[in-house]
Every structure is written in C-alpha cells, then in structure tokens.
Write a protein that holds these residues in place. Structure first.
Motif, PDB file in Angstrom:
ATOM      1  N   ASN A 142     -31.335  24.613  10.501  1.00 43.07           N
ATOM      2  CA  ASN A 142     -31.166  24.509  11.946  1.00 43.07           C
ATOM      3  C   ASN A 142     -29.688  24.497  12.334  1.00 43.07           C
ATOM      4  N   GLN A 143     -28.892  23.687  11.624  1.00 40.23           N
ATOM      5  CA  GLN A 143     -27.462  23.580  11.939  1.00 40.23           C
ATOM      6  C   GLN A 143     -26.737  24.896  11.662  1.00 40.23           C
ATOM      7  N   VAL A 192     -31.662  33.452   8.621  1.00 41.12           N
ATOM      8  CA  VAL A 192     -31.256  32.127   8.148  1.00 41.12           C
ATOM      9  C   VAL A 192     -32.473  31.333   7.687  1.00 41.12           C
ATOM     10  N   GLU A 193     -33.546  31.379   8.478  1.00 39.80           N
ATOM     11  CA  GLU A 193     -34.777  30.663   8.120  1.00 39.80           C
ATOM     12  C   GLU A 193     -35.353  31.198   6.811  1.00 39.80           C
ATOM     13  N   ASN A 194     -35.318  32.517   6.631  1.00 35.49           N
ATOM     14  CA  ASN A 194     -35.816  33.118   5.389  1.00 35.49           C
ATOM     15  C   ASN A 194     -34.958  32.721   4.197  1.00 35.49           C
ATOM     16  N   ALA A 245     -35.672  29.259   3.214  1.00 35.24           N
ATOM     17  CA  ALA A 245     -37.030  29.172   2.669  1.00 35.24           C
ATOM     18  C   ALA A 245     -37.108  29.856   1.311  1.00 35.24           C
ATOM     19  N   ASP A 246     -35.952  30.353   0.843  1.00 34.42           N
ATOM     20  CA  ASP A 246     -35.824  30.992  -0.478  1.00 34.42           C
ATOM     21  C   ASP A 246     -36.704  32.229  -0.609  1.00 34.42           C
ATOM     22  N   LYS A 247     -36.788  33.009   0.483  1.00 29.68           N
ATOM     23  CA  LYS A 247     -37.568  34.241   0.452  1.00 29.68           C
ATOM     24  C   LYS A 247     -36.743  35.370  -0.146  1.00 29.68           C
ATOM     25  N   LEU A 285     -27.168  29.185  -3.069  1.00 27.37           N
ATOM     26  CA  LEU A 285     -27.218  28.200  -1.993  1.00 27.37           C
ATOM     27  C   LEU A 285     -28.413  27.266  -2.157  1.00 27.37           C
ATOM     28  N   ASN A 286     -29.577  27.835  -2.451  1.00 30.80           N
ATOM     29  CA  ASN A 286     -30.780  27.017  -2.606  1.00 30.80           C
ATOM     30  C   ASN A 286     -30.726  26.152  -3.858  1.00 30.80           C
TER      31      ASN A 286
END
Length: 293
Positions: free
Chosen positions: A53-54, A107-109, A112-114, A178-179
């Motif tokens: 979100n940030q 960013v959301e993907n 979510a490690d997609k 990153l993940n």
C-alpha cells in the motif's frame, strides 16, 4: 567484637549482591536496547518498503505516472507503426488514469509474488478500447476490414512484446529478491520482539523493583532512539550518493528520485518511532530517578 564482624560481613555481602544486581541489569539493558532497535527498524521496513500500500501510494504519484505514461505510449506508438496503424491513431494509446491503475496492479502483483508483474492482457484491452475510440473520433469505421486486420495484428503482437518489455526477467528477479528480503525481515522482527519481551521480563526479575525496571527501560529506550536517528542519517547519506539509474540500467521512471522518496518514507516512520522511544526514555528515567531520591 565478633558480633560487629558479623554485621560488617553481612553489610558487605548485601552491598556485593546489590552491585552484582546492577551489573546484571546493565547487561540485560544492553541486550534489550539492541532488541528494541532491531524490532523498531524491522517494523519500520515492514510498514514502508515492504508494504504494498505504501509503495503503491509513492509509485503512483503524478510525476512517476507521467514518466511511465510517456515511455509506454512512445513504445506503443513505435510498435503500432510497424503494423501500419495510421499516425493519427498511434498517439496516447494509454491514458494517465489507465497507466496509474496498471502501475498499482503491478505493485500488488509484485508483493503477491506473482510471476507476471504487469497485467498485459488488461493493457492490451485498454489499447484496443482507446484505438477504437480514436478511430471513431476521426471518422474511421471500426468495421472496416483493413482497420480490423491492422488492429488484430497489432493486438496479437502486443501480447508478446509487452511481456518482454514490462515483465522482463531482470524485473522478476528483483521482485523475487524483494519478497525474499520481506520474509527475512518479518522473521527477524518476530524473533526481535520475542527477545524484547523476554528481556523485559528478565529485567524486572533482576531488579525486583518497578521503578528500577522503569529506569533501565528508559535507558534502553533512549539508546534505541539514538540508534534510529543514526541509522536514518546514514541511510539518507548512502541513498543520496548512489546512482540507482546506473545500477538498474535503463528505466522508465527516475529511479534516483523514487529511491529518495522511498527513503524519506522510511526516515519519516523511523522518526515517529524515535519520538515514541524518547517519550518512554524521559518518563522511565525521570520516574526511576525521582523514586531513588
């Protein structure tokens, strides 16, 4: 005389125990401040660079959206010309709002490690809608066979081209890193919080006094705040002297400016925690000192 010696021995023994107790308290306080600092710093990272979100709010600022909008549209216009799409239809095949939405989804993907970061199917659909709207605005029939053929060829070519341009292997590797860092940070945070609670309990057992416990908690909080301030300063200096654009190769967004924005986000959160620890420090040390008097 014998009684006097016994009393002196007893007094010496009590003093020794008291001294040993304070020495143990200082050692526990040292490890406590380290645990509090690690917990605070890992928490700072968790709610800033490891928060989808940030990062999304930072990355979808107008200046970054405009940069990516310009880069994407230049790429699409160049690609459209290869498929005989009229020049009047090749400009701004994606709108600012669409690019912003695509960036947020990316960013959301990523968090979510997609595997696919950018949703190329959605981008392809957006291009088709905008292309048809532009054609109609200049009086070109979208039922025209030549137009439909050119459009179909373009959209087919977009699928692979967009994946290659947006979902590059380099980007996917960075997202995986990153993940991985996110998971490590969460583990360290959990362990540091556990140690902090354990050391707080141990400190009150050693002190056997609430006011003494508050005093040493205040000392630990003060040094935690100092360490947070020092790390924030060093982080700002390091980021200011790194050329992220050169390290990452060509990019559609000003990575140096983005790095500074993310760093400011981290520093701001660290400063908030620093203020909290300073309040705890002042309260703890003051109460402990007044009680000892």
């Amino acid at each position: 005389m014998e009684l006097s010696r016994k009393n002196n021995g007893s007094h010496f023994s009590a003093a020794k125990i008291k001294k040993r107790s304070h020495s143990t308290s200082r050692m526990v306080t040292f490890f406590l401040l380290l645990a509090l600092f690690v917990s605070s710093f890992c928490y700072t990272l968790k709610v800033t660079i490891f928060s989808a979100n940030q990062v999304s709010q930072t990355l979808t600022q107008d200046k970054y959206v405009k940069q990516l909008h310009s880069s994407l549209n230049d790429y699409l216009a160049s690609l459209a010309k290869q498929y005989s799409i009229p020049t009047a239809l090749t400009q701004n095949l994606l709108t600012n709002s669409q690019v912003k939405s695509d960036l947020k989804t990316a960013v959301e993907n990523a968090y979510a490690d997609k595997t696919a970061i950018f949703d190329t199917n959605t981008i392809q659909s957006q291009v088709k809608t905008n292309l048809d709207a532009k054609a109609q605005s200049i009086g070109l029939s979208t039922d025209n066979l030549i137009y439909q053929t050119a459009q179909s060829t373009l959209l087919s070519g977009l699928n692979g081209s967009l994946d290659q341009a947006l979902n590059s292997q380099t980007l996917q590797q960075k997202v995986q890193q990153l993940n991985s860092a996110h998971k490590i940070n969460s583990l360290i945070l959990l362990v540091a919080l556990g140690f902090s609670l354990l050391l707080l309990v141990l400190l009150i057992v050693v002190e056997r006094n609430l006011f003494g416990w508050l005093h040493y908690l205040g000392v630990a909080a003060a040094y935690t705040a100092i360490l947070l301030l020092a790390v924030s300063f060093l982080l700002k200096q390091i980021v200011a002297n790194l050329d992220f654009a050169q390290l990452s190769g060509q990019a559609s967004i000003d990575l140096n400016d983005l790095a500074n924005s993310i760093t400011q986000l981290v520093v701001s959160q660290a400063n908030q925690l620093m203020i909290v620890w300073l309040v705890v420090a002042v309260a703890g040390i003051t109460v402990g000192f007044l009680r000892r008097r």
